[in-house]
Design a protein around this motif. Structure first.
Motif, PDB file in Angstrom:
ATOM      1  N   GLU A 168     -28.343 -81.638  21.657  1.00 43.98           N
ATOM      2  CA  GLU A 168     -27.422 -80.645  21.213  1.00 43.98           C
ATOM      3  C   GLU A 168     -28.301 -79.485  21.848  1.00 43.98           C
ATOM      4  O   GLU A 168     -28.219 -78.433  21.889  1.00 43.98           O
ATOM      5  N   LEU A 169     -29.908 -79.649  21.977  1.00 45.71           N
ATOM      6  CA  LEU A 169     -30.902 -78.995  22.540  1.00 45.71           C
ATOM      7  C   LEU A 169     -30.274 -78.794  23.979  1.00 45.71           C
ATOM      8  O   LEU A 169     -30.626 -77.767  24.385  1.00 45.71           O
ATOM      9  N   THR A 170     -29.995 -79.983  24.574  1.00 45.48           N
ATOM     10  CA  THR A 170     -29.157 -79.318  25.722  1.00 45.48           C
ATOM     11  C   THR A 170     -28.271 -78.616  26.159  1.00 45.48           C
ATOM     12  O   THR A 170     -28.258 -77.471  26.839  1.00 45.48           O
ATOM     13  N   ASP A 171     -27.362 -79.269  24.993  1.00 47.94           N
ATOM     14  CA  ASP A 171     -26.457 -78.017  25.410  1.00 47.94           C
ATOM     15  C   ASP A 171     -26.592 -76.047  24.823  1.00 47.94           C
ATOM     16  O   ASP A 171     -26.431 -75.507  25.552  1.00 47.94           O
ATOM     17  N   GLU A 195     -34.324 -70.025  21.670  1.00 41.39           N
ATOM     18  CA  GLU A 195     -34.672 -68.776  22.097  1.00 41.39           C
ATOM     19  C   GLU A 195     -33.161 -67.931  22.188  1.00 41.39           C
ATOM     20  O   GLU A 195     -32.139 -67.231  21.985  1.00 41.39           O
ATOM     21  N   ASN A 196     -32.120 -69.301  23.379  1.00 41.93           N
ATOM     22  CA  ASN A 196     -30.441 -69.645  23.187  1.00 41.93           C
ATOM     23  C   ASN A 196     -29.669 -69.656  22.389  1.00 41.93           C
ATOM     24  O   ASN A 196     -28.632 -68.825  22.589  1.00 41.93           O
ATOM     25  N   SER A 197     -30.237 -69.572  20.981  1.00 44.27           N
ATOM     26  CA  SER A 197     -28.956 -70.119  20.067  1.00 44.27           C
ATOM     27  C   SER A 197     -29.630 -69.092  18.685  1.00 44.27           C
ATOM     28  O   SER A 197     -29.125 -68.894  18.009  1.00 44.27           O
ATOM     29  N   ASN A 220     -26.885 -72.951  27.557  1.00 41.25           N
ATOM     30  CA  ASN A 220     -26.065 -71.724  26.780  1.00 41.25           C
ATOM     31  C   ASN A 220     -24.186 -72.610  26.121  1.00 41.25           C
ATOM     32  O   ASN A 220     -23.148 -71.778  26.835  1.00 41.25           O
ATOM     33  N   GLN A 221     -24.498 -73.630  26.119  1.00 41.78           N
ATOM     34  CA  GLN A 221     -23.016 -74.434  25.898  1.00 41.78           C
ATOM     35  C   GLN A 221     -23.092 -75.238  23.925  1.00 41.78           C
ATOM     36  O   GLN A 221     -24.116 -75.074  23.740  1.00 41.78           O
ATOM     37  N   GLY A 222     -21.702 -75.435  23.872  1.00 40.85           N
ATOM     38  CA  GLY A 222     -22.368 -76.288  22.489  1.00 40.85           C
ATOM     39  C   GLY A 222     -21.677 -75.701  21.098  1.00 40.85           C
ATOM     40  O   GLY A 222     -21.749 -74.681  21.781  1.00 40.85           O
ATOM     41  N   THR A 223     -22.307 -76.155  20.340  1.00 43.46           N
ATOM     42  CA  THR A 223     -21.483 -75.900  18.502  1.00 43.46           C
ATOM     43  C   THR A 223     -22.764 -74.911  18.301  1.00 43.46           C
ATOM     44  O   THR A 223     -21.739 -73.827  17.942  1.00 43.46           O
ATOM     45  N   THR A 224     -23.414 -74.885  18.309  1.00 37.39           N
ATOM     46  CA  THR A 224     -24.636 -73.998  18.349  1.00 37.39           C
ATOM     47  C   THR A 224     -24.507 -72.400  18.290  1.00 37.39           C
ATOM     48  O   THR A 224     -24.631 -71.737  17.775  1.00 37.39           O
ATOM     49  N   ILE A 225     -24.311 -72.559  20.103  1.00 38.26           N
ATOM     50  CA  ILE A 225     -24.377 -71.192  20.605  1.00 38.26           C
ATOM     51  C   ILE A 225     -22.208 -70.393  19.948  1.00 38.26           C
ATOM     52  O   ILE A 225     -22.056 -69.257  20.162  1.00 38.26           O
ATOM     53  N   LYS A 226     -21.849 -71.627  19.860  1.00 36.06           N
ATOM     54  CA  LYS A 226     -19.806 -71.265  19.211  1.00 36.06           C
ATOM     55  C   LYS A 226     -20.479 -70.436  17.747  1.00 36.06           C
ATOM     56  O   LYS A 226     -19.993 -69.413  17.814  1.00 36.06           O
ATOM     57  N   LYS A 227     -21.343 -71.020  17.310  1.00 38.85           N
ATOM     58  CA  LYS A 227     -21.965 -70.545  16.087  1.00 38.85           C
ATOM     59  C   LYS A 227     -22.284 -69.216  15.813  1.00 38.85           C
ATOM     60  O   LYS A 227     -22.185 -68.073  15.504  1.00 38.85           O
ATOM     61  N   LYS A 228     -23.408 -69.061  17.151  1.00 32.50           N
ATOM     62  CA  LYS A 228     -23.908 -67.528  17.348  1.00 32.50           C
ATOM     63  C   LYS A 228     -23.260 -66.436  17.695  1.00 32.50           C
ATOM     64  O   LYS A 228     -23.155 -65.499  17.383  1.00 32.50           O
ATOM     65  N   MET A 269     -32.774 -73.136  13.813  1.00 26.49           N
ATOM     66  CA  MET A 269     -33.238 -74.514  14.105  1.00 26.49           C
ATOM     67  C   MET A 269     -31.808 -74.945  12.805  1.00 26.49           C
ATOM     68  O   MET A 269     -31.898 -76.194  13.582  1.00 26.49           O
ATOM     69  N   GLN A 270     -31.822 -73.943  12.148  1.00 27.58           N
ATOM     70  CA  GLN A 270     -30.553 -75.146  10.550  1.00 27.58           C
ATOM     71  C   GLN A 270     -29.130 -75.271  11.753  1.00 27.58           C
ATOM     72  O   GLN A 270     -29.049 -76.253  11.931  1.00 27.58           O
ATOM     73  N   TRP A 271     -29.169 -74.677  12.620  1.00 29.27           N
ATOM     74  CA  TRP A 271     -27.919 -75.032  13.262  1.00 29.27           C
ATOM     75  C   TRP A 271     -28.366 -75.389  14.050  1.00 29.27           C
ATOM     76  O   TRP A 271     -26.903 -77.471  14.364  1.00 29.27           O
ATOM     77  N   ILE A 272     -28.970 -75.739  14.867  1.00 27.13           N
ATOM     78  CA  ILE A 272     -29.308 -76.479  16.059  1.00 27.13           C
ATOM     79  C   ILE A 272     -29.319 -78.104  14.921  1.00 27.13           C
ATOM     80  O   ILE A 272     -28.181 -78.823  15.010  1.00 27.13           O
ATOM     81  N   ILE A 273     -29.803 -78.729  14.055  1.00 30.79           N
ATOM     82  CA  ILE A 273     -30.141 -79.734  12.891  1.00 30.79           C
ATOM     83  C   ILE A 273     -28.998 -79.408  12.521  1.00 30.79           C
ATOM     84  O   ILE A 273     -28.093 -80.827  12.430  1.00 30.79           O
TER      85      ILE A 273
END
Length: 157
Positions: free
Chosen positions: A124-127, A68-70, A131-139, A102-106
């Motif tokens: 990645e799931l922890t990030d 949900e966060n991503s 609300n941090q990390g590369t997936t959140i940055k992409k969002k 899901m695609q971004w996380i994977i």
């Protein structure tokens, strides 16, 4: 009248351990070459590590929160008008939002070199949960791009 047939959406069966349809879709996206048993093992081990890191009893609830966060809310689509291309911001349907998250996380988990997939997936799931990390940055980049092109929103079709 359109001659295309509308695709019928198939329901994904819930996964055997957590009885969750969203987790089953995630496992299907992790899967390579039809090796579902391998994908399940990777995802379940990653969920156990993820649950330990965020200190929760129910890893499924934490996983759904990370997804949900991503999820992005807006994206830009290219629209050609009079020889000029415009980046038009559009809202994303809920199914596509989930699929993109899901695609971004994977994708970002696979991009981490020198680590096992279950380890990088748990990271990645922890990030995402925090609300941090590369997936959140992409969002955030996707939202920023849509915000920057808000002036072209009236070209929406």
């Amino acid at each position: 009248m359109s001659r295309r047939r509308r695709a019928v959406k198939r329901e994904t069966e819930p996964d055997p351990v957590y009885k969750s349809a969203i987790l089953a879709k995630f496992i299907n996206k992790v899967m390579y070459g039809g090796k579902k048993a391998v994908a399940r093992a990777i995802v379940y081990r990653a969920l156990e590590k993820f649950a330990q890191r965020v200190k929760t009893d129910d890893p499924l609830v934490a996983f759904e929160q990370a997804i949900e966060n991503s999820k992005p809310a807006l994206e830009v689509k290219t629209r050609r008008l009079g020889g000029a291309n415009y980046q038009v911001p559009v809202e994303i349907p809920n199914e596509r939002r989930t699929a993109m998250a899901m695609q971004w996380i994977i994708m970002h988990s696979r991009a981490k070199p020198g680590r096992a997939m279950e380890e990088s997936l748990a990271t990645e799931l922890t990030d995402c949960y925090n609300n941090q990390g590369t997936t959140i940055k992409k969002k955030d980049d996707t939202h920023r791009m849509a915000e920057a092109n808000k002036a072209f929103a009236h070209y929406k079709w």
